[in-house]
Motif scaffolding. Sequence first.
Motif, PDB file in Angstrom:
ATOM      1  N   LEU A  49       9.142  11.797  20.389  1.00  0.00           N
ATOM      2  CA  LEU A  49      10.253  11.224  19.630  1.00  0.00           C
ATOM      3  C   LEU A  49       9.841   9.920  18.963  1.00  0.00           C
ATOM      4  CD1 LEU A  49      13.251  11.864  22.065  1.00  0.00           C
ATOM      5  CD2 LEU A  49      12.924  12.865  19.795  1.00  0.00           C
ATOM      6  N   LEU A  50       9.055   9.131  19.658  1.00  0.00           N
ATOM      7  CA  LEU A  50       8.600   7.871  19.067  1.00  0.00           C
ATOM      8  C   LEU A  50       7.716   8.134  17.857  1.00  0.00           C
ATOM      9  CD1 LEU A  50       8.415   4.819  19.153  1.00  0.00           C
ATOM     10  CD2 LEU A  50       6.501   5.038  20.747  1.00  0.00           C
ATOM     11  N   ARG A  51       6.786   9.100  17.993  1.00  0.00           N
ATOM     12  CA  ARG A  51       5.919   9.434  16.859  1.00  0.00           C
ATOM     13  C   ARG A  51       6.737   9.983  15.691  1.00  0.00           C
ATOM     14  NH1 ARG A  51       0.987  12.580  20.038  1.00  0.00           N
ATOM     15  NH2 ARG A  51       0.039  10.717  20.998  1.00  0.00           N
ATOM     16  N   ALA A  52       7.702  10.868  16.015  1.00  0.00           N
ATOM     17  CA  ALA A  52       8.514  11.461  14.953  1.00  0.00           C
ATOM     18  C   ALA A  52       9.334  10.399  14.228  1.00  0.00           C
ATOM     19  CB  ALA A  52       9.427  12.535  15.543  1.00  0.00           C
ATOM     20  N   SER A  53       9.966   9.490  14.988  1.00  0.00           N
ATOM     21  CA  SER A  53      10.791   8.455  14.352  1.00  0.00           C
ATOM     22  C   SER A  53       9.940   7.515  13.524  1.00  0.00           C
ATOM     23  CB  SER A  53      11.564   7.670  15.420  1.00  0.00           C
ATOM     24  OG  SER A  53      10.669   7.025  16.297  1.00  0.00           O
ATOM     25  N   THR A  54       8.745   7.200  14.016  1.00  0.00           N
ATOM     26  CA  THR A  54       7.848   6.327  13.248  1.00  0.00           C
ATOM     27  C   THR A  54       7.417   6.999  11.953  1.00  0.00           C
ATOM     28  OG1 THR A  54       7.014   5.373  15.312  1.00  0.00           O
ATOM     29  CG2 THR A  54       5.702   5.015  13.332  1.00  0.00           C
ATOM     30  N   SER A  55       7.081   8.276  12.004  1.00  0.00           N
ATOM     31  CA  SER A  55       6.676   8.999  10.794  1.00  0.00           C
ATOM     32  C   SER A  55       7.803   9.059   9.785  1.00  0.00           C
ATOM     33  CB  SER A  55       6.234  10.425  11.167  1.00  0.00           C
ATOM     34  OG  SER A  55       5.125  10.390  12.041  1.00  0.00           O
ATOM     35  N   ILE A  56       9.019   9.368  10.268  1.00  0.00           N
ATOM     36  CA  ILE A  56      10.172   9.428   9.370  1.00  0.00           C
ATOM     37  C   ILE A  56      10.419   8.077   8.728  1.00  0.00           C
ATOM     38  CG2 ILE A  56      12.675   9.772   9.290  1.00  0.00           C
ATOM     39  CD1 ILE A  56      12.338  11.854  11.496  1.00  0.00           C
ATOM     40  N   LEU A  57      10.313   7.031   9.524  1.00  0.00           N
ATOM     41  CA  LEU A  57      10.549   5.684   8.997  1.00  0.00           C
ATOM     42  C   LEU A  57       9.525   5.316   7.934  1.00  0.00           C
ATOM     43  CD1 LEU A  57      12.284   3.139   9.266  1.00  0.00           C
ATOM     44  CD2 LEU A  57      10.695   2.334  10.990  1.00  0.00           C
ATOM     45  N   LEU A  58       8.257   5.638   8.188  1.00  0.00           N
ATOM     46  CA  LEU A  58       7.212   5.320   7.212  1.00  0.00           C
ATOM     47  C   LEU A  58       7.419   6.094   5.908  1.00  0.00           C
ATOM     48  CD1 LEU A  58       4.054   5.199   9.511  1.00  0.00           C
ATOM     49  CD2 LEU A  58       5.193   3.280   8.398  1.00  0.00           C
ATOM     50  N   TRP A  59       7.753   7.386   6.024  1.00  0.00           N
ATOM     51  CA  TRP A  59       7.999   8.160   4.804  1.00  0.00           C
ATOM     52  C   TRP A  59       9.225   7.647   4.065  1.00  0.00           C
ATOM     53  CZ3 TRP A  59       4.825  10.929   2.158  1.00  0.00           C
ATOM     54  CH2 TRP A  59       3.741  11.550   2.784  1.00  0.00           C
ATOM     55  N   THR A  60      10.236   7.190   4.808  1.00  0.00           N
ATOM     56  CA  THR A  60      11.422   6.612   4.171  1.00  0.00           C
ATOM     57  C   THR A  60      11.056   5.366   3.386  1.00  0.00           C
ATOM     58  OG1 THR A  60      12.803   7.450   5.966  1.00  0.00           O
ATOM     59  CG2 THR A  60      13.741   5.726   4.588  1.00  0.00           C
ATOM     60  N   CYS A  61      10.207   4.516   3.979  1.00  0.00           N
ATOM     61  CA  CYS A  61       9.761   3.302   3.282  1.00  0.00           C
ATOM     62  C   CYS A  61       9.020   3.663   1.996  1.00  0.00           C
ATOM     63  CB  CYS A  61       8.862   2.468   4.193  1.00  0.00           C
ATOM     64  SG  CYS A  61       9.720   1.731   5.601  1.00  0.00           S
ATOM     65  N   ILE A  62       8.164   4.677   2.069  1.00  0.00           N
ATOM     66  CA  ILE A  62       7.403   5.091   0.880  1.00  0.00           C
ATOM     67  C   ILE A  62       8.341   5.593  -0.208  1.00  0.00           C
ATOM     68  CG2 ILE A  62       5.743   6.787   0.015  1.00  0.00           C
ATOM     69  CD1 ILE A  62       4.367   6.629   2.774  1.00  0.00           C
ATOM     70  N   ILE A  63       9.316   6.420   0.173  1.00  0.00           N
ATOM     71  CA  ILE A  63      10.277   6.951  -0.812  1.00  0.00           C
ATOM     72  C   ILE A  63      11.039   5.816  -1.470  1.00  0.00           C
ATOM     73  CG2 ILE A  63      12.394   8.314  -1.067  1.00  0.00           C
ATOM     74  CD1 ILE A  63      11.333  10.144   1.157  1.00  0.00           C
ATOM     75  N   GLN A  64      11.527   4.877  -0.662  1.00  0.00           N
ATOM     76  CA  GLN A  64      12.315   3.779  -1.227  1.00  0.00           C
ATOM     77  C   GLN A  64      11.475   2.887  -2.120  1.00  0.00           C
ATOM     78  OE1 GLN A  64      14.573   1.553   1.528  1.00  0.00           O
ATOM     79  NE2 GLN A  64      15.818   3.280   2.199  1.00  0.00           N
ATOM     80  N   LEU A  65      10.272   2.568  -1.680  1.00  0.00           N
ATOM     81  CA  LEU A  65       9.421   1.709  -2.492  1.00  0.00           C
ATOM     82  C   LEU A  65       9.063   2.371  -3.806  1.00  0.00           C
ATOM     83  CD1 LEU A  65       7.050   0.226   0.240  1.00  0.00           C
ATOM     84  CD2 LEU A  65       8.845  -0.954  -1.026  1.00  0.00           C
ATOM     85  N   THR A  66       8.868   3.685  -3.795  1.00  0.00           N
ATOM     86  CA  THR A  66       8.573   4.409  -5.033  1.00  0.00           C
ATOM     87  C   THR A  66       9.741   4.321  -6.001  1.00  0.00           C
ATOM     88  OG1 THR A  66       7.150   5.944  -3.827  1.00  0.00           O
ATOM     89  CG2 THR A  66       7.936   6.644  -6.000  1.00  0.00           C
ATOM     90  N   ALA A  67      10.947   4.569  -5.483  1.00  0.00           N
ATOM     91  CA  ALA A  67      12.126   4.525  -6.350  1.00  0.00           C
ATOM     92  C   ALA A  67      12.412   3.118  -6.841  1.00  0.00           C
ATOM     93  CB  ALA A  67      13.336   5.081  -5.594  1.00  0.00           C
ATOM     94  N   LEU A  68      12.350   2.163  -5.927  1.00  0.00           N
ATOM     95  CA  LEU A  68      12.658   0.787  -6.304  1.00  0.00           C
ATOM     96  C   LEU A  68      11.601   0.207  -7.228  1.00  0.00           C
ATOM     97  CD1 LEU A  68      13.922  -0.593  -2.873  1.00  0.00           C
ATOM     98  CD2 LEU A  68      15.277  -0.073  -4.902  1.00  0.00           C
ATOM     99  N   GLY A  69      10.365   0.662  -7.070  1.00  0.00           N
ATOM    100  CA  GLY A  69       9.300   0.172  -7.957  1.00  0.00           C
ATOM    101  C   GLY A  69       9.580   0.509  -9.407  1.00  0.00           C
ATOM    102  N   GLU A  70      10.051   1.716  -9.664  1.00  0.00           N
ATOM    103  CA  GLU A  70      10.381   2.100 -11.036  1.00  0.00           C
ATOM    104  C   GLU A  70      11.624   1.387 -11.535  1.00  0.00           C
ATOM    105  OE1 GLU A  70       8.596   3.930 -13.035  1.00  0.00           O
ATOM    106  OE2 GLU A  70       7.067   4.116 -11.482  1.00  0.00           O
ATOM    107  N   LEU A  71      12.586   1.170 -10.623  1.00  0.00           N
ATOM    108  CA  LEU A  71      13.847   0.566 -11.034  1.00  0.00           C
ATOM    109  C   LEU A  71      13.721  -0.921 -11.310  1.00  0.00           C
ATOM    110  CD1 LEU A  71      16.917   0.836 -11.381  1.00  0.00           C
ATOM    111  CD2 LEU A  71      17.164   0.449  -8.924  1.00  0.00           C
ATOM    112  N   TRP A  72      12.908  -1.618 -10.503  1.00  0.00           N
ATOM    113  CA  TRP A  72      12.849  -3.083 -10.613  1.00  0.00           C
ATOM    114  C   TRP A  72      11.632  -3.590 -11.352  1.00  0.00           C
ATOM    115  CZ3 TRP A  72      14.284  -4.563  -4.878  1.00  0.00           C
ATOM    116  CH2 TRP A  72      15.646  -4.255  -4.694  1.00  0.00           C
ATOM    117  N   ARG A  73      10.761  -2.685 -11.812  1.00  0.00           N
ATOM    118  CA  ARG A  73       9.532  -3.149 -12.451  1.00  0.00           C
ATOM    119  C   ARG A  73       9.793  -4.104 -13.607  1.00  0.00           C
ATOM    120  NH1 ARG A  73       5.528   1.418 -14.204  1.00  0.00           N
ATOM    121  NH2 ARG A  73       5.465   1.653 -11.927  1.00  0.00           N
ATOM    122  N   PRO A  74      10.744  -3.830 -14.504  1.00  0.00           N
ATOM    123  CA  PRO A  74      10.971  -4.766 -15.613  1.00  0.00           C
ATOM    124  C   PRO A  74      11.371  -6.146 -15.132  1.00  0.00           C
ATOM    125  CG  PRO A  74      12.007  -2.644 -16.030  1.00  0.00           C
ATOM    126  CD  PRO A  74      11.567  -2.632 -14.601  1.00  0.00           C
TER     127      PRO A  74
END
Length: 533
Positions: A49-74
């Motif tokens: 469960l710890l490994r699964a939650s950590t993996s989900i959290l890391l992928w969530t961070c990547i998804i958010q950073l990808t989206a926010l990077g395009e939105l806030w780049r200007p």
Amino acid sequence: MLKGIAVTCRDLNGRRSAESGQMRPPADHHKAGKLRFPMLPRSRINVWLLRASTSILLWTCIIQLTALGELWRPRLLGGRSSCNEQKESVSPIVPIYPPQSECFLFLVSFFFLDLAYSLVLFVLPGIYKNNGYLMVSCNGGLNQMRAAICDMVTIARRLNVTLVVPELDKTSFWADPSNFDDIFDVDNFIFSLRDQVKIVKKLPSKFDRLVENKSIFTLAPISWSNETYYDKQILPLVRKQKVIRLNRTDARLANNGLPSDMQLLRCRVNYHALRFTPKIMALGQKLVKILRSKGPFLVLHLRYEMDMLAFSGCTHGCTNSEAEELTTMRYAFPWWKEKVINSEQKRKDGLCPLTPEETALVLRALGYSNSTQLYIAAGEIYGSQRRMLALQAAFPNIVRKEMLLTPAELRPFYNHSSQMAALDYLVSLESDVFVPTYDGNMAKVAEGHRRYLGFRKTVQLDRKVIIDLVDQLRDGAISWDEFSIAIKQAHKFRMGMPKRRRVFPDRPKEEDYFYSNPHECLCKPSSDLSATD
């Protein structure tokens, strides 16, 4: 969303828990008797469960950073203005909406973030546990205890311990019986710091015998200590004793040289977590409203009170009987260690609070007219009306809280000096000008709080210069105009503007107090401002 990610990541790395490390049995555990479960770290399912939650959290961070990077780049590429600079031209604001694909990514990230956080909450209590419990006994008046509480919260966070709501001083000169929750909103205190340190209102019942037998390990930390002292000296004690009490908590943490996260936490506690009770807040706001209805007002923290004069040994202007009374009082209190004091020399060195007569001269010299609304933030002035005659003549519009509120409104605060001081503190924060006549704890803490609120005008009186000029004026060596010009020139850059603290590594008592100028928590001061203004 980026902020949410940061908070969650911090929770993963620093979440505090006082649990013993064992799983709680299921609700129907009574059917099977007292079944003992193995420790969570040894359970394969919890490791998974710890490994699964950590993996989900890391992928969530990547998804958010990808989206926010395009939105806030200007915006990020556009730069950011500093605290002391403004852009010459401002472009019209055009709303930018994310495309549907990015909105979808946000929704997905929200789902996974909530899932990961739920898993983390399930797993972490059994894996991460704190190092013990920290009890705190504060000493001194309201603002001395306030600063100590900020320091102790920061130390508790550093040591990864559970903090018990601090005990306030009831044995000092003021003999105020108030508890923490009589002055501060204890629920806000606990809730607002929940992501930094676990705080409980009392020790768990398993420590009741220690409390009853008064056998809790107690010590006074070394003054002006840095984080290394607490890591090397205090943390091993907590781990060994499981619960310790720190007393004499004033000035036990260094002003400078601490990690930035510790300095920022001190500010967070002081300016956000330590909120006065609704009763005190409501009456303080009423005082400010009454004063504001009559126009601008100046708060004078006239620290010419019996305890201050006895402690400092300053008897200038007192009668012989008054000087003897103050000396007797100083010898009667053992924690006032300095007994033999040369009053006149101390005054010339600028180490005495200004008298009401000296204060009247300084305010007039600074240009305040006799129509100025002047609020006295202080207890009973020593010498009563006799010492206030000159100040009252120069400024007829003098008011105090006792003049603005009814006896019924103030009755709950009688014999509670800290609660009375809290009212004066709230008024001091909201005044147009704040003038302390001595750099005691209230003067320093209020000055720093006013800086945090936007560098509100605080006149930092240079008492050594003032005394020299006052004596020259009374001796006829200089004229009134010369006196006024000299006073204004001496305080030109002492009005609470941005600056950095003075640092004396080998003389911490002489350097600027952290809570009077917490510059780490403020906008960066301009480079052309002197560090010693």
